[in-house]
Design an enzyme around this catalytic site. Structure first.
Site, PDB file in Angstrom:
ATOM      1  N   ALA A 284       0.827  -1.218   0.000  1.00 16.21           N
ATOM      2  CA  ALA A 284       0.000   0.000   0.000  1.00 16.21           C
ATOM      3  C   ALA A 284       0.856   1.261   0.000  1.00 16.21           C
ATOM      4  O   ALA A 284       1.709   1.421  -0.867  1.00 16.21           O
ATOM      5  CB  ALA A 284      -0.981  -0.051   1.168  1.00 16.21           C
ATOM      6  N   SER A 285       0.669   2.123   0.971  1.00 16.20           N
ATOM      7  CA  SER A 285       1.370   3.410   0.956  1.00 16.20           C
ATOM      8  C   SER A 285       2.855   3.313   1.269  1.00 16.20           C
ATOM      9  O   SER A 285       3.557   4.327   1.249  1.00 16.20           O
ATOM     10  CB  SER A 285       0.695   4.394   1.910  1.00 16.20           C
ATOM     11  OG  SER A 285      -0.465   4.920   1.300  1.00 16.20           O
ATOM     12  N   MET A 286       3.359   2.123   1.528  1.00 12.44           N
ATOM     13  CA  MET A 286       4.805   1.982   1.667  1.00 12.44           C
ATOM     14  C   MET A 286       5.494   2.108   0.311  1.00 12.44           C
ATOM     15  O   MET A 286       6.714   2.109   0.219  1.00 12.44           O
ATOM     16  CB  MET A 286       5.161   0.662   2.349  1.00 12.44           C
ATOM     17  CG  MET A 286       4.724   0.614   3.811  1.00 12.44           C
ATOM     18  SD  MET A 286       5.162   2.095   4.775  1.00 12.44           S
ATOM     19  CE  MET A 286       6.933   2.059   4.700  1.00 12.44           C
TER      20      MET A 286
END
Length: 196
Positions: free
Chosen positions: A5-7
């Site tokens: 995801a937002s990583m």
């Protein structure tokens, strides 16, 4: 294999810093040089105010604004009012809404900023914009840049934007909630829609 995801944002940041290290751009650079869609920005007088009540941005967006979520570019879910509605309409987040990077930037460029660049933090689309910036400076698709410059050199053979069909069986279960609030196992998206 699991979703990060937002990583992906730190990975995108590494991509930007590779280009900075190579002297292709600097943290203080005006990004409109590569992203003309972001030139001459208008800023909402109030973040939740009418889209026609704006003022000229006091300065251009610079690279460090994008890198620190201080660009004034927000997500639909981190904004409210008319801007939220305009973002949902211009950049819908559905499987059917697939835009080329240039079309995506064109659509984003029609919307005002939520606040003056560099003045406040708001989790938003800044790193999505950085993906387009990397693509334009590197002269190759963003996924290819990440694969050739980061993932392959580091041996990250299972990291990418989509999960190939032959790796679907290795996908970790992803949990979510149904409309009644009950925890459920989410279905695995088809291979061409399965960010990994």
């Amino acid at each position: 294999i699991f979703r990060i995801a937002s990583m992906t944002k730190p990975i995108t940041g590494v991509g930007v810093m590779i280009l900075v290290e190579e002297g292709k751009l600097a943290l203080g650079d005006k990004v409109e040089k590569w992203l003309p869609e972001l030139a001459n920005r208008k800023v909402l007088n109030a973040p939740d105010g009418p889209l026609d009540q704006t003022h000229p941005a006091p300065r251009p967006i610079i690279l460090s604004d994008l890198m620190t979520h201080r660009s004034g570019i927000v997500y639909d879910f981190t904004s409210s009012g008319p801007l939220q509605e305009a973002l949902e309409k211009a950049l819908p987040r559905t499987e059917e809404a697939t835009f080329s990077p240039d079309e995506w930037m064109k659509r984003l460029g029609t919307l005002p900023l939520a606040f003056d660049p560099g003045t406040r933090w708001n989790y938003g689309l800044s790193f999505d914009v950085l993906g387009v910036l990397i693509e334009r400076i590197a002269g190759m698709p963003f996924p290819d840049f990440l694969r050739t410059r980061i993932f392959e050199p580091l041996g990250m053979k299972d990291t990418g934007f989509f999960l190939p069909k032959d790796k679907l069986r290795r996908a970790a279960a992803m949990y979510g909630y149904d409309p009644n609030g009950k925890r459920v196992v989410m279905p695995v998206p088809p291979p061409d829609r399965a960010p990994a």
